[in-house]
Design a protein around this motif. Structure first.
Motif, short mmCIF file in Angstrom:
data_model
loop_
_atom_site.label_atom_id
_atom_site.label_comp_id
_atom_site.label_asym_id
_atom_site.label_seq_id
_atom_site.Cartn_x
_atom_site.Cartn_y
_atom_site.Cartn_z
N ALA A 90 -7.46 -2.55 -4.42
CA ALA A 90 -6.98 -1.16 -4.48
C ALA A 90 -6.09 -0.94 -5.70
N ASN A 137 -8.49 4.58 -0.52
CA ASN A 137 -8.40 4.60 0.94
C ASN A 137 -9.69 4.10 1.59
N VAL A 177 -6.03 -5.19 -0.80
CA VAL A 177 -4.83 -4.62 -1.41
C VAL A 177 -4.87 -4.82 -2.93
N LEU A 221 0.82 -1.21 0.00
CA LEU A 221 0.00 0.00 0.00
C LEU A 221 0.86 1.26 0.00
#
Length: 429
Positions: free
Chosen positions: A159, A223, A156, A58
């Motif tokens: 994202a 986020n 993750v 991240l």
């Protein structure tokens, strides 16, 4: 034609260098940082890099969204058409292919393939580097709740998948600049310039509708995946806006390519007028996006107000207090038992209690487990315009005034000393 373009792309030294950097660089960097005693705590999830391998991925994602992916789109998409101008090979290419549509499609698809390969390298390298250094462990989210290793892995990867949309938007702008400006260096730099401009805009106190209507917002709206409940609406809006920009910019690039005069050897681009014709429609897309987002969400102002800040801080404190108790091997408790609440004020209560700034101060109260007492802690908040904040503990020392807490197994990082949070900019009711 597509095979030829793919061969041309992957045989170029700069692309091979990028592949090497993307597939090795993040993993080595994350692994090296994990071996250090000092972590990049000012970076989102940086303070958790010693706790789980997923935090390193991240951290790499945050850096790539700011610098790495815009640079990749500039080098790949921003040069895919301009390279023919530099080499003077347009006439030979048109004689061999005889189809503007096939040439454009092959170059666009080839550049997309290269970008996807590089993005996959960033994901794999950063994840593997973190997992080797620290291991597949639980991750602490942006509101302090704990994600199991499986949940962390899924979020993750999701994202990283979400940032593909703004990357495609920048790539499409790169195609547009490569056609419109020819061999000019500005065509190569256009995606990077646009990305930096959008990042600068995100730092300004813009209305929420304008902020979400910029395609670069999807580089930070991931986020919201790491809160409970997830803040999905800003993320979905950011992805949708980015995809609209990608489609519109690609269509504009195609139309400008059809208008190119390849018979004039001194003409190595579509000209300034064509660039203007490309900019005006994109400005129209931005204006339309602002109107649609504002009407659909009812969002107004900065999106950051006293109630949202208080709720976010209290929720994060409750989750992290439970984590601190577990670290100190005390009897287990729940957030419901704590009944944490926060009272926050901006500028010591003077002026409007909304907006970003480093002058937010919060007093958190909670019920002390096993007694009728009420505990209190102080936090100084630095809230950014995009809703992210850093809460810095200001006492009492045994709760949040020191970065380590003593346990039977030795000193461990204090989760309540500093923590990151995220305020949902859209109305929550």
């Amino acid at each position: 034609m597509l095979r030829m373009e793919l061969t041309k792309q992957f045989s170029a030294w700069r692309i091979r260098l990028l592949i090497l950097v993307c597939w090795l660089g993040p993993g080595l960097l994350v692994f090296a940082i994990d071996q250090q005693s000092t972590l990049p705590s000012d970076t989102l999830f940086g303070r958790w890099m010693h706790a789980t391998g997923w935090a390193g991925s991240l951290v790499a994602l945050g850096f790539c969204g700011t610098w790495g992916l815009p640079l990749i789109t500039s080098v790949v998409a921003g040069d895919v058409f301009a390279c023919e101008d530099r080499l003077g090979t347009w006439r030979h290419l048109l004689i061999a292919i005889r189809s503007h549509r096939r040439i454009f499609a092959a170059k666009a698809v080839a550049s997309l393939a290269v970008i996807v390969v590089l993005l996959l390298g960033l994901v794999a390298s950063s994840s593997i580097g973190g997992l080797i250094a620290v291991g597949n462990k639980a991750l602490v989210g942006l509101d302090g709740h704990s994600l199991s290793p499986g949940e962390a892995a899924g979020k993750v990867l999701l994202a990283w998948a979400c940032v593909l949309a703004p990357t495609l938007a920048l790539a499409a702008i790169g195609l547009l600049g490569s056609i419109a400006l020819g061999r000019s260096p500005m065509g190569l730099l256009l995606p990077m310039i646009v990305a930096l401009g959008m990042q600068a805009a995100q730092m300004l106190p813009l209305p929420v509708a304008v902020r979400l209507a910029l395609p670069g917002y999807a580089f930070i709206s991931w986020n919201g995946l790491f809160t409970d409940p997830e803040q999905l609406k800003p993320l979905m809006i950011g992805v949708a806006v980015s995809l609209v920009w990608a489609v519109v910019a690609t269509v504009l690039a195609y139309l400008l390519f059809l208008r190119r005069d390849f018979t004039n050897l001194t003409n190595d681009g579509a000209g300034r007028r064509a660039l203007t014709l490309g900019v005006i429609p994109l400005a129209g897309v931005l204006a339309a996006s602002v109107g649609v987002v504002a009407a659909a969400t009812g969002a107004g102002g900065s999106g950051i107000n006293q109630d949202k800040v208080q709720k976010s801080v209290a929720t994060a404190f409750g989750h992290l207090y439970v984590l601190q108790e577990a670290e100190m091997h005390r009897p287990p408790l729940t957030e419901v038992q704590l009944q944490a609440s926060a009272i926050c004020a901006k500028s010591e209560g003077h002026g409007a209690q909304e907006g970003s700034g480093n002058d937010w101060r919060c007093t958190v109260s909670w019920h002390v487990p096993g007694s009728a007492l009420t505990g209190q802690s102080i936090y100084q908040l630095d809230v950014t315009a995009n809703g992210r904040y850093i809460a810095d503990g200001d006492g009492p020392q045994e709760v949040n005034g020191y970065f380590l807490v003593r346990t039977a197994d030795g000193d461990v990082p204090n989760p309540l000393w500093q923590f990151d949070g995220n305020v949902d900019l859209l109305p929550t009711h």
